[in-house]
Design an enzyme around this catalytic site. Structure first.
Site: not given
Ligand code: ACO
Length: 328
Positions: A113, A255, A285
């Site tokens: 990520c 994020h 996500n």
């Protein structure tokens, strides 16, 4: 002084949207559980067999058009991904080929990520040292290709997509472009979020497939605790390095992993809701793609305008984490 200035952004998403209600039909879960624990309501899902490089190239093409640049002007193409087209070669070389970026050097970053933040860090170094004048940074994932639809603890969290940003060199005394970057990792925590199958220590076999080793494994609670601390720390360090006060910060783009992690970061920075960009409810996500997708949306919606300052903060498998501060 040479600065890395943001010249254009873009994003690309697969067509299919899956809601929490759709997931209720696949695994033992509920919309109420997912929304309360994560903040996610829907996510984009690519068809089986789709190319991550297609999403990346689509997002990159839009970013280049908005930057008024042609692909053959690019010096580097950096793709953050852990779900590339193939084990090798890199997804970035397919993006290069699809864009026709003949002059560029293309490579991937496997920082989960945090891939886009690592990419920005490198792009800024290349530009500031005179090694490059135009760099395309992309975060792109088809995470659902690595998802175990029988594991409710992970199946509900992730989505697919790509976001892109073009950074160009500008000689200026003004405080614009990338103002700071910060990136870190800690490999002693790798086992908390990983995919154990298909690598050199566990090559694909009938047994490894039967053990479902080719899917994401995550210790959710442990990841959560570390993510909260590292996202908060990265945010504070990113602002300090940029010489930007909390009051001067216009927009936090974290994020998009879990609304509770985002709120903890927001609380630490004492930021009001209108200064925190959240689109996790619609995307889930998307790993390395989450920040550049949110950045592109924020610009489109006028939440990030020229002259404003944004802070990107990420955390991911590895563990990896970091931040980047940008004056648009
Ligand atoms: N639906 C219903 N129940 C579920 C689900 C689900 N989808 N998933 C787990 N549960 C159950 C568990 O089995 C457990 O049941 P039990 O009490 O009977 O054992 C209960 O819910 C609580 O489970 P926890 O894991 O303790 O739930 P928690 O509140 O920690 O939330 C979550 C889980 C959402 C995964 C949370 O830990 C989290 O967000 N962690 C961070 C994950 C993350 O952000 N990962 C990515 C970050 S890095 C990156 O982006 C790659």
């Amino acid at each position: 002084m040479i600065r890395s200035v943001l010249a254009g952004t873009g994003r690309a998403l697969p067509e299919t949207i899956i809601s929490n209600y759709d997931l209720e039909k696949i695994v033992d879960t509920s919309d109420e559980w997912i929304v309360t624990r994560t903040g996610i309501r829907t996510r984009f899902v690519a068809k089986t067999g789709s190319a991550t490089s297609d999403l990346c190239a689509q997002a990159g093409k839009i970013a280049l058009e908005r930057a008024n640049l042609s692909a053959d002007e690019l010096d580097f193409i950096i793709v953050g991904t852990v779900t590339g087209d193939m084990k090798f070669p890199s997804t970035a070389v397919y993006v290069q080929s699809k864009l026709g970026a003949k002059k560029a050097t293309a490579f991937d970053i496997a920082a989960a990520c945090t891939g886009f933040i690592y990419g920005m860090d490198l792009a800024d170094s290349f530009i500031r040292t005179g090694k490059a004048t135009k760099v395309l940074v992309i975060g792109g994932e088809i995470l659902t290709s690595m998802l175990d639809w029988e594991d409710r603890a992970t199946a509900v969290l992730f989505g697919d997509g790509a976001g892109a940003a073009v950074f160009v060199a500008e000689e200026t005394e003004e405080k614009v472009g990338i103002l700071s970057t910060y990136s870190k990792s800690d490999g002693t925590l790798a086992h908390l979020l990983y995919c154990p199958g298909c690598g050199s220590i566990n090559p694909p076999s009938v047994q490894s497939i039967a053990r479902r080793d080719h899917y994401i494994k995550m210790s959710g609670n442990e990841v959560f605790k570390h993510a909260v601390r590292m996202m908060r720390d990265s945010a504070v360090i990113g602002l300090e390095r940029a010489g930007i006060t909390m009051e001067e910060l216009d927009l936090l783009i974290p994020h998009q992993a879990n609304i509770r992690i985002i709120e903890a970061t927001q609380e630490r920075l004492k930021l009001p809701n209108e200064k925190v960009y959240v689109n996790l409810d619609r995307y889930g996500n998307t790993s390395a793609a989450s920040i550049p997708i949110a950045l592109d949306e924020a610009i489109e919606l006028g939440k990030l305008k020229k002259g404003m300052t944004a802070l990107f903060v990420a955390f991911g498998g590895g563990f990896t984490w970091g931040s980047a501060c940008l004056r648009y």
